[in-house]
Design a protein around this motif. Structure first.
Motif, PDB file in Angstrom:
ATOM      1  N   VAL A   1       4.825   6.513   6.160  1.00 24.02           N
ATOM      2  CA  VAL A   1       4.338   5.935   5.990  1.00 24.02           C
ATOM      3  C   VAL A   1       4.556   5.174   3.896  1.00 24.02           C
ATOM      4  O   VAL A   1       4.906   6.937   3.127  1.00 24.02           O
ATOM      5  CB  VAL A   1       2.970   6.624   5.227  1.00 24.02           C
ATOM      6  CG1 VAL A   1       2.105   6.666   4.483  1.00 24.02           C
ATOM      7  CG2 VAL A   1       2.027   7.106   6.590  1.00 24.02           C
ATOM      8  N   LEU A   2       4.302   4.228   3.788  1.00 27.89           N
ATOM      9  CA  LEU A   2       5.122   4.783   1.957  1.00 27.89           C
ATOM     10  C   LEU A   2       3.811   4.477   1.288  1.00 27.89           C
ATOM     11  O   LEU A   2       2.558   3.572   1.708  1.00 27.89           O
ATOM     12  CB  LEU A   2       5.916   3.319   2.173  1.00 27.89           C
ATOM     13  CG  LEU A   2       5.604   2.499   0.361  1.00 27.89           C
ATOM     14  CD1 LEU A   2       7.124   3.394  -0.505  1.00 27.89           C
ATOM     15  CD2 LEU A   2       6.211   0.919   0.558  1.00 27.89           C
ATOM     16  N   THR A   3       3.629   5.699   0.410  1.00 19.88           N
ATOM     17  CA  THR A   3       2.693   5.347  -0.656  1.00 19.88           C
ATOM     18  C   THR A   3       2.357   4.882  -2.358  1.00 19.88           C
ATOM     19  O   THR A   3       3.561   4.781  -2.878  1.00 19.88           O
ATOM     20  CB  THR A   3       1.928   6.773  -0.218  1.00 19.88           C
ATOM     21  OG1 THR A   3       2.837   7.579  -1.278  1.00 19.88           O
ATOM     22  CG2 THR A   3       1.083   7.503   0.638  1.00 19.88           C
TER      23      THR A   3
ATOM     24  N   ASP B   1      -4.967  -3.694  -3.907  1.00 22.86           N
ATOM     25  CA  ASP B   1      -3.755  -4.300  -4.217  1.00 22.86           C
ATOM     26  C   ASP B   1      -2.410  -4.270  -4.795  1.00 22.86           C
ATOM     27  O   ASP B   1      -1.210  -5.459  -4.748  1.00 22.86           O
ATOM     28  CB  ASP B   1      -4.729  -5.317  -5.153  1.00 22.86           C
ATOM     29  CG  ASP B   1      -6.030  -6.596  -4.963  1.00 22.86           C
ATOM     30  OD1 ASP B   1      -5.925  -6.121  -3.216  1.00 22.86           O
ATOM     31  OD2 ASP B   1      -7.233  -6.351  -5.624  1.00 22.86           O
ATOM     32  N   VAL B   2      -2.309  -3.784  -5.665  1.00 23.38           N
ATOM     33  CA  VAL B   2      -1.037  -3.407  -6.244  1.00 23.38           C
ATOM     34  C   VAL B   2       0.177  -2.836  -4.788  1.00 23.38           C
ATOM     35  O   VAL B   2       1.242  -3.633  -4.755  1.00 23.38           O
ATOM     36  CB  VAL B   2      -0.957  -1.715  -6.818  1.00 23.38           C
ATOM     37  CG1 VAL B   2       0.669  -1.549  -7.128  1.00 23.38           C
ATOM     38  CG2 VAL B   2      -1.574  -2.153  -8.103  1.00 23.38           C
ATOM     39  N   ALA B   3      -0.238  -1.671  -3.323  1.00 22.33           N
ATOM     40  CA  ALA B   3       0.270  -1.972  -2.603  1.00 22.33           C
ATOM     41  C   ALA B   3       0.663  -3.208  -1.692  1.00 22.33           C
ATOM     42  O   ALA B   3       1.207  -2.648  -1.323  1.00 22.33           O
ATOM     43  CB  ALA B   3      -0.478  -0.589  -1.386  1.00 22.33           C
TER      44      ALA B   3
ATOM     45  N   PHE C   1      -1.584  -2.515   6.378  1.00 22.30           N
ATOM     46  CA  PHE C   1      -1.745  -2.390   5.304  1.00 22.30           C
ATOM     47  C   PHE C   1      -2.744  -1.929   5.292  1.00 22.30           C
ATOM     48  O   PHE C   1      -3.861  -2.460   4.998  1.00 22.30           O
ATOM     49  CB  PHE C   1      -1.328  -3.456   4.154  1.00 22.30           C
ATOM     50  CG  PHE C   1      -2.053  -2.934   3.013  1.00 22.30           C
ATOM     51  CD1 PHE C   1      -1.728  -2.549   2.314  1.00 22.30           C
ATOM     52  CD2 PHE C   1      -2.780  -4.282   3.339  1.00 22.30           C
ATOM     53  CE1 PHE C   1      -2.100  -2.500   1.246  1.00 22.30           C
ATOM     54  CE2 PHE C   1      -4.015  -4.429   1.346  1.00 22.30           C
ATOM     55  CZ  PHE C   1      -3.548  -3.429   0.775  1.00 22.30           C
ATOM     56  N   PRO C   2      -3.615  -0.570   5.404  1.00 22.66           N
ATOM     57  CA  PRO C   2      -4.887  -0.649   5.013  1.00 22.66           C
ATOM     58  C   PRO C   2      -4.719  -0.408   3.540  1.00 22.66           C
ATOM     59  O   PRO C   2      -5.045  -0.234   2.906  1.00 22.66           O
ATOM     60  CB  PRO C   2      -4.856   1.168   5.383  1.00 22.66           C
ATOM     61  CG  PRO C   2      -3.942   0.946   6.345  1.00 22.66           C
ATOM     62  CD  PRO C   2      -2.850   0.770   5.278  1.00 22.66           C
ATOM     63  N   THR C   3      -6.448  -1.579   4.116  1.00 19.47           N
ATOM     64  CA  THR C   3      -7.108  -1.341   2.455  1.00 19.47           C
ATOM     65  C   THR C   3      -8.743  -1.270   1.918  1.00 19.47           C
ATOM     66  O   THR C   3      -9.774  -1.096   4.017  1.00 19.47           O
ATOM     67  CB  THR C   3      -6.399  -3.278   2.836  1.00 19.47           C
ATOM     68  OG1 THR C   3      -7.473  -3.012   1.047  1.00 19.47           O
ATOM     69  CG2 THR C   3      -8.053  -4.154   2.864  1.00 19.47           C
ATOM     70  N   ASP C   4      -8.915  -1.024   1.333  1.00 19.79           N
ATOM     71  CA  ASP C   4     -10.247  -0.568   0.940  1.00 19.79           C
ATOM     72  C   ASP C   4     -10.832  -2.224  -0.198  1.00 19.79           C
ATOM     73  O   ASP C   4     -12.203  -1.877  -1.076  1.00 19.79           O
ATOM     74  CB  ASP C   4     -10.577   0.749   0.357  1.00 19.79           C
ATOM     75  CG  ASP C   4     -10.000   0.968  -0.642  1.00 19.79           C
ATOM     76  OD1 ASP C   4      -9.269   0.150  -1.345  1.00 19.79           O
ATOM     77  OD2 ASP C   4     -10.053   1.859  -1.369  1.00 19.79           O
TER      78      ASP C   4
ATOM     79  N   VAL D   1       1.713   1.400   5.413  1.00 22.56           N
ATOM     80  CA  VAL D   1       2.081   0.793   3.943  1.00 22.56           C
ATOM     81  C   VAL D   1       0.745   1.316   2.815  1.00 22.56           C
ATOM     82  O   VAL D   1      -0.327   0.573   2.670  1.00 22.56           O
ATOM     83  CB  VAL D   1       2.545  -0.020   2.778  1.00 22.56           C
ATOM     84  CG1 VAL D   1       2.877  -0.830   1.290  1.00 22.56           C
ATOM     85  CG2 VAL D   1       3.763  -0.508   3.035  1.00 22.56           C
ATOM     86  N   MET D   2       0.263   2.256   2.361  1.00 23.34           N
ATOM     87  CA  MET D   2      -0.806   2.158   1.252  1.00 23.34           C
ATOM     88  C   MET D   2      -1.165   2.940  -0.072  1.00 23.34           C
ATOM     89  O   MET D   2      -0.098   3.165  -0.631  1.00 23.34           O
ATOM     90  CB  MET D   2      -1.607   4.012   2.162  1.00 23.34           C
ATOM     91  CG  MET D   2      -1.950   3.995   3.355  1.00 23.34           C
ATOM     92  SD  MET D   2      -2.465   5.568   4.602  1.00 23.34           S
ATOM     93  CE  MET D   2      -4.075   4.915   4.192  1.00 23.34           C
TER      94      MET D   2
END
Length: 169
Positions: A158-160, A16-18, A7-10, A129-130
């Motif tokens: 990859v799940l978007t 947060d939803v992803a 889970f790459p996050t910014d 998951v992004m």
């Protein structure tokens, strides 16, 4: 099937939803959730592509007294340390939000999509998951999309997760 989920996050609301989806998949498959933030070294400010936790700031501009913006004469290297601290706070907050699954947190530096793909390869990731902001047309091409680049070049699924109408950015 999905033992190692990335889970790459910014740190954004879209991420947060992803995260909810990533947590559900990790729970379902009893997998480990890898939470990653990338410090974008392509920025002239050596900032994150991320929002700082709770600040709403990108973390790209020195906002605190005594801190010089990266790249300026008299650059203060504490800016980089500050950005790394913010990145660590982002991954730690995400890990705390999904305390029902095993997590691994990481902060990498580099070109965001490349760093994500490298991390996936180095850690035998089964699924990425992004979140995505759902931009279309010229906006997508002008701004570029880390998620789109990962989708187009990833060797693993990859799940978007698109930011919903009721969600905020």
């Amino acid at each position: 099937m999905y033992e190692q989920i990335l889970f790459p996050t910014d740190g954004s609301d879209g991420a947060d939803v992803a995260l909810e989806h990533a947590r559900d998949i990790a729970e379902t498959y009893d997998g480990t959730l890898h939470i990653l933030t990338v410090l974008d070294t392509t920025s002239p400010h050596i900032g994150m592509t991320a929002a700082g936790p709770a600040s709403g700031s990108t973390g790209m501009i020195a906002e605190e007294p005594g801190m010089a913006e990266s790249g300026m004469v008299g650059e203060d290297h504490s800016v980089q340390a500050h950005l790394r601290e913010r990145a660590e706070a982002i991954v730690d907050a995400a890990a705390d939000a999904v305390d029902t699954v095993d997590t691994v947190t990481a902060v990498e530096s580099g070109v965001p999509h490349s760093a994500i793909l490298d991390y996936a390869a180095e850690n035998d990731i089964d699924l990425v998951v992004m979140g995505t902001h759902g931009r279309t047309g010229v906006g997508r091409y002008l701004l570029g999309s880390v998620t789109e680049k990962v989708v187009r070049t990833s060797d693993v699924p990859v799940l978007t997760v698109r930011l919903g109408d009721g969600d905020t950015e």
